[in-house]
Design a protein around this motif. Structure first.
Motif, mmCIF file in Angstrom:
data_model
loop_
_atom_site.group_PDB
_atom_site.id
_atom_site.type_symbol
_atom_site.label_atom_id
_atom_site.label_comp_id
_atom_site.label_asym_id
_atom_site.label_seq_id
_atom_site.Cartn_x
_atom_site.Cartn_y
_atom_site.Cartn_z
ATOM 1 N N PRO A 4 -8.200 9.918 -2.156
ATOM 2 C CA PRO A 4 -9.806 9.950 -2.508
ATOM 3 C C PRO A 4 -10.435 10.092 -1.062
ATOM 4 O O PRO A 4 -9.819 9.586 0.038
ATOM 5 C CB PRO A 4 -10.274 8.676 -3.172
ATOM 6 N N LEU A 5 -11.464 10.540 -0.929
ATOM 7 C CA LEU A 5 -12.279 10.896 0.121
ATOM 8 C C LEU A 5 -12.951 9.267 0.723
ATOM 9 O O LEU A 5 -13.231 9.315 1.873
ATOM 10 C CB LEU A 5 -13.490 11.840 0.338
ATOM 11 N N ASN A 6 -13.163 8.380 -0.184
ATOM 12 C CA ASN A 6 -13.888 7.256 0.199
ATOM 13 C C ASN A 6 -12.720 5.967 0.458
ATOM 14 O O ASN A 6 -12.959 5.116 0.211
ATOM 15 C CB ASN A 6 -14.695 6.692 -0.859
ATOM 16 N N VAL A 7 -11.565 6.450 1.019
ATOM 17 C CA VAL A 7 -10.737 5.423 1.535
ATOM 18 C C VAL A 7 -11.263 4.579 2.446
ATOM 19 O O VAL A 7 -11.687 5.179 3.503
ATOM 20 C CB VAL A 7 -9.322 6.083 2.008
ATOM 21 N N PRO A 8 -11.241 3.445 2.490
ATOM 22 C CA PRO A 8 -11.679 2.303 3.432
ATOM 23 C C PRO A 8 -11.081 2.707 4.761
ATOM 24 O O PRO A 8 -9.828 2.824 5.105
ATOM 25 C CB PRO A 8 -11.503 1.032 3.110
ATOM 26 N N LEU A 9 -11.989 2.302 6.071
ATOM 27 C CA LEU A 9 -11.313 2.766 7.152
ATOM 28 C C LEU A 9 -10.220 1.714 7.519
ATOM 29 O O LEU A 9 -9.209 2.305 8.126
ATOM 30 C CB LEU A 9 -12.312 2.500 8.349
ATOM 31 N N ARG A 68 5.618 9.959 0.133
ATOM 32 C CA ARG A 68 4.179 10.347 -0.069
ATOM 33 C C ARG A 68 3.762 11.131 1.192
ATOM 34 O O ARG A 68 4.451 10.875 2.484
ATOM 35 C CB ARG A 68 3.311 9.288 -0.418
ATOM 36 N N GLY A 69 2.504 11.662 1.373
ATOM 37 C CA GLY A 69 1.989 12.404 2.475
ATOM 38 C C GLY A 69 0.808 11.430 2.926
ATOM 39 O O GLY A 69 0.594 10.369 2.447
ATOM 40 N N VAL A 70 0.105 12.214 3.947
ATOM 41 C CA VAL A 70 -0.963 11.219 4.663
ATOM 42 C C VAL A 70 -2.434 11.634 3.779
ATOM 43 O O VAL A 70 -2.948 10.692 3.344
ATOM 44 C CB VAL A 70 -1.270 11.679 6.095
ATOM 45 N N PHE A 71 -2.533 12.637 3.439
ATOM 46 C CA PHE A 71 -3.718 12.910 2.555
ATOM 47 C C PHE A 71 -3.526 13.230 1.130
ATOM 48 O O PHE A 71 -4.350 13.651 0.315
ATOM 49 C CB PHE A 71 -4.455 14.178 3.238
ATOM 50 N N GLN A 72 -2.276 12.972 0.766
ATOM 51 C CA GLN A 72 -1.998 13.264 -0.696
ATOM 52 C C GLN A 72 -0.590 12.412 -1.261
ATOM 53 O O GLN A 72 0.016 11.838 -0.290
ATOM 54 C CB GLN A 72 -1.554 14.720 -0.773
ATOM 55 N N TYR A 73 -0.804 12.242 -2.141
ATOM 56 C CA TYR A 73 0.720 11.064 -2.661
ATOM 57 C C TYR A 73 1.619 11.568 -3.318
ATOM 58 O O TYR A 73 2.421 10.745 -3.968
ATOM 59 C CB TYR A 73 -0.150 10.039 -3.623
ATOM 60 N N SER A 74 1.863 12.907 -3.151
ATOM 61 C CA SER A 74 2.608 13.556 -4.061
ATOM 62 C C SER A 74 4.123 13.938 -3.513
ATOM 63 O O SER A 74 5.278 13.728 -4.028
ATOM 64 C CB SER A 74 2.197 15.036 -4.748
#
Length: 335
Positions: free
Chosen positions: A7-12, A265-271
């Motif tokens: 998601p785009l709203n991942v906390p810092l 998993r990846g950095v920007f996706q979990y697949s």
């Protein structure tokens, strides 16, 4: 395959945790190659004298990885490692106090794919090793090959990494006055090829060199089990006898390092990707096994202490497995 994007709203805070682990994965997989390339480019450039000076330094400093290394408390206490710890999260659990006047060999199990628990707990202060075990200095043993790589060797020694050679382990556990902890991933590279979720098979029955050195120098043996270590990555099917496993074994015999075909998993996706899953790692340090110094241990001495070690490791696992999500019918298998 359906790709699940982050998601785009991942906390810092979580983004910083991911960045910390990403640089660690990069360091493990590619930093040595980059350091070697940088040295070659330096030698071929107008700044070649820098490469010559470093080569001279390397020659003078060649034995340091087998003589206790050169650790940096500043680097071990970087804030970066706290984000690394919180990614999983990673915990270090002490069961008893350890006498700082003695030397110890910590037998770390299981190896896992990238030995995340051993690195986080014993090469950084993120989980409070020095506070839990005052007066002791931890040193994680690593294949001698990596200490021949320019620049990379200096960086890894800062965390307390030292060569896994016999001379290096002997140097640590023979220190007068005690205070040294040599952390050895007993299963080594072969065990990494079987590291996958649910795996509880340890390659330890034929690993007796550390037992002999413990007897020779009177170092206390401590079994350590890292719950969750094998849950971080999936691995391609490579059963014994398969083409992939034969290739991996062949490459290991040539290079001395394991090449597990892992993914998570990846950095920007979990697949898919090479980032570990966010799975809790709980590294439990067991009770020390008293070892009487035997300068010339017989094979019977080694076998006897090895049996005691396996029994202590089994008891440690059985005592704590329920607390970390394992069923009562799950047991260790030694090969």
């Amino acid at each position: 395959m359906r790709i699940e994007f982050a998601p785009l709203n991942v906390p810092l805070r979580r983004r910083l945790q991911t960045a910390a682990v990403l640089q660690w994965v990069y360091s493990f997989l590619a930093l040595a190659q980059c350091c070697l390339a940088a040295f070659v480019l330096l030698a071929l450039s107008d700044w070649w004298m820098g490469a010559v000076l470093y080569a001279g330094w390397l020659w003078l400093d060649w034995d340091t990885p087998t003589s206790g290394g050169r650790r940096s408390e500043w680097i071990r206490r970087w804030r970066l490692w706290e984000y690394f710890r919180d990614y999983f999260p990673l915990r270090l659990i002490k069961t008893v106090d350890l006498d700082p006047k003695k030397n110890y060999i910590f037998g770390f199990h299981p190896h896992g794919v990238l030995v995340a628990g051993a690195f986080g707990n014993f090469c950084t202060e993120s989980t409070g090793f020095s506070e839990l075990f005052p007066g002791l200095r931890s040193h994680l043993l690593m294949l001698p090959f990596w200490f021949r790589v320019p620049f990379f060797r200096d960086y890894i020694m800062c965390g307390g990494l030292v060569s896994s050679s016999k001379a290096s382990l002997s140097h640590l556990v023979s220190r007068p006055g005690g205070g040294n902890v040599a952390v050895l991933a007993v299963g080594g590279a072969p065990e990494a090829l079987d590291a996958r979720p649910g795996a509880l098979t340890l390659q330890v029955r034929s690993r007796k060199g550390f037992i002999k050195l413990a007897l020779k120098h009177g170092a206390q043996l401590v079994p350590v089990f890292s719950f969750g270590e094998n849950e971080l990555f999936d691995q391609m099917d490579n059963p014994s006898g398969s083409s992939l496993r034969r290739l991996q074994n062949r490459l290991q015999s040539i290079m001395g390092i394991a090449l597990p075909m892992f993914h998570a998993r990846g950095v920007f996706q979990y697949s898919f990707g090479l980032m570990p899953y966010r799975k809790q790692i709980s590294t439990v340090v067991g009770k020390p096994i008293a070892v009487s110094q035997t300068p010339s241990p017989s094979s019977e001495d080694v076998e006897r202490l090895h049996s005691v070690y396996l029994q202590s490791l089994t008891e440690l696992f059985e005592e704590h497995k329920a607390a970390y999500g394992l069923d009562q019918d799950q047991h260790l298998t030694f090969i």
